[in-house]
Design an enzyme around this catalytic site. Structure first.
Site, short mmCIF file in Angstrom:
data_model
loop_
_atom_site.label_atom_id
_atom_site.label_comp_id
_atom_site.label_asym_id
_atom_site.label_seq_id
_atom_site.Cartn_x
_atom_site.Cartn_y
_atom_site.Cartn_z
CB SER A 134 -1.12 -0.07 0.61
OG SER A 134 -2.01 0.91 1.20
CG ASP A 183 -7.04 -1.56 -4.19
OD1 ASP A 183 -6.99 -0.77 -3.96
OD2 ASP A 183 -6.03 -2.25 -3.50
CG HIS A 191 -5.49 -1.60 -0.04
ND1 HIS A 191 -5.36 -1.69 -1.01
CD2 HIS A 191 -5.45 -1.54 1.36
CE1 HIS A 191 -3.79 -0.41 -0.67
NE2 HIS A 191 -4.63 -0.75 0.27
#
Length: 301
Positions: free
Chosen positions: A146, A243, A273
């Site tokens: 991320s 995502d 995610h």
């Protein structure tokens, strides 16, 4: 795409029971409190016998995972996710521990400074400082998920600009790379579980105006705005299909491949995610984590 996998749906429900969608709309302090509580719920025991210690490297707190036999192998610098606002040494502790054992490499995880108290480039400055110290006598691979994936890619651009030690490879797990927000994934997954479009906007608001401006022009902040991708290392890019950030992955792959750089992409259907936290609860997430470790081992030979 709608998620139908029962294991993944259970993971999402268990997450939202502790860390509701509204957490990303709260203050940084409240968001961190909820996020830390959620991470503790999912935290797995470290593999038995793995030496772990906290220390300070180049002025930055780090956690070091040193499996037996790691001497002489490259270091893995793992930058944690959390929108640059949440996360720390404990949030990804079990992921780092398992990564160290699976690859036989020492893993070093920096506790980089967070927004909004510290604006960009403080986060990348910390990661780069630790990287430079750790690779003074050995090579390394930049790994991150991320926001940490953003920092790992940004580190490569920082090293290219400064002439520092370039990572052997970059491993980017559902990274945010500054791609266009009108890409299909941002529309298709605007209300995706675990990370919505409005959550990305909330994290962006936590950045300073100067940092937001940097993301329009500086590849160290937003790699996909780069004019050139020449000289960057090979990449393994892993995206979650459900995502909003998904399409950043193939865009980065294409940019690297256009320069003749190896860039492998793995998209994970049915996964949202943040799915690494489900690797002991979902077969799909388990297989993805195994693929990440396998790719690193293949690169190292």
């Amino acid at each position: 795409m709608q998620i139908t996998d029962p294991e993944v749906l259970k993971f999402i429900a268990d997450t939202q029971a502790v860390y509701p969608d509204e957490a990303n709309q709260a203050s940084a302090e409240e968001n961190r409190r909820l996020y830390d509580a959620m991470c503790e719920v999912f935290r797995e025991p470290r593999p038995a016998g793995l030496p772990v210690r906290d220390e300070v490297v180049a002025g930055v707190p780090v956690r070091r995972y040193t499996p037996v036999g790691s001497e002489g192998r490259p270091v893995l610098l793992y930058s944690h996710g959390g929108g640059f606002v949440v996360g720390g040494l404990d949030s990804h502790d079990d992921v780092c521990a398992e990564l160290a054992v699976a690859t036989g490499c020492e893993v070093v995880s920096p506790d980089y400074r967070l927004a909004p108290e510290h604006g960009f480039p403080a986060q990348l400055d910390d990661v780069a400082a630790v990287w430079t110290a750790e690779t003074a006598s050995r090579p390394g691979i930049a790994v991150g998920d991320s926001a940490g994936g953003n920092l790992s890619a940004g580190l490569c651009f920082r090293m290219r600009r400064t002439g520092g030690v370039m990572p052997l490879a970059q491993v980017l797990i559902y990274p945010g790379l500054g791609g266009p927000t009108d890409a299909p994934s941002y529309t298709e997954n605007a209300e995706a579980p675990m990370l919505r479009g409005k959550d990305l906007q909330a994290y962006a608001r936590m950045m300073s105006p100067e940092a937001r401006e940097l993301r329009r022009t500086n590849p160290e902040a937003a790699p996909l705005v780069a004019e050139s991708f020449a000289g960057l290392p090979p990449a393994f890019i892993v995206t979650a299909d459900v995502d909003p950030l998904r399409d950043d992955g193939p865009a980065y792959q294409a940019a690297l491949q256009a320069e003749g750089i190896r860039a492998d992409l793995r998209n994970e259907p049915q996964l949202p995610h943040g799915y690494l936290r489900a690797r002991h609860r979902s077969d799909k997430a388990r297989q993805s984590f195994a693929a990440i470790c396998g790719w690193i081992n293949d690169v190292l030979g």
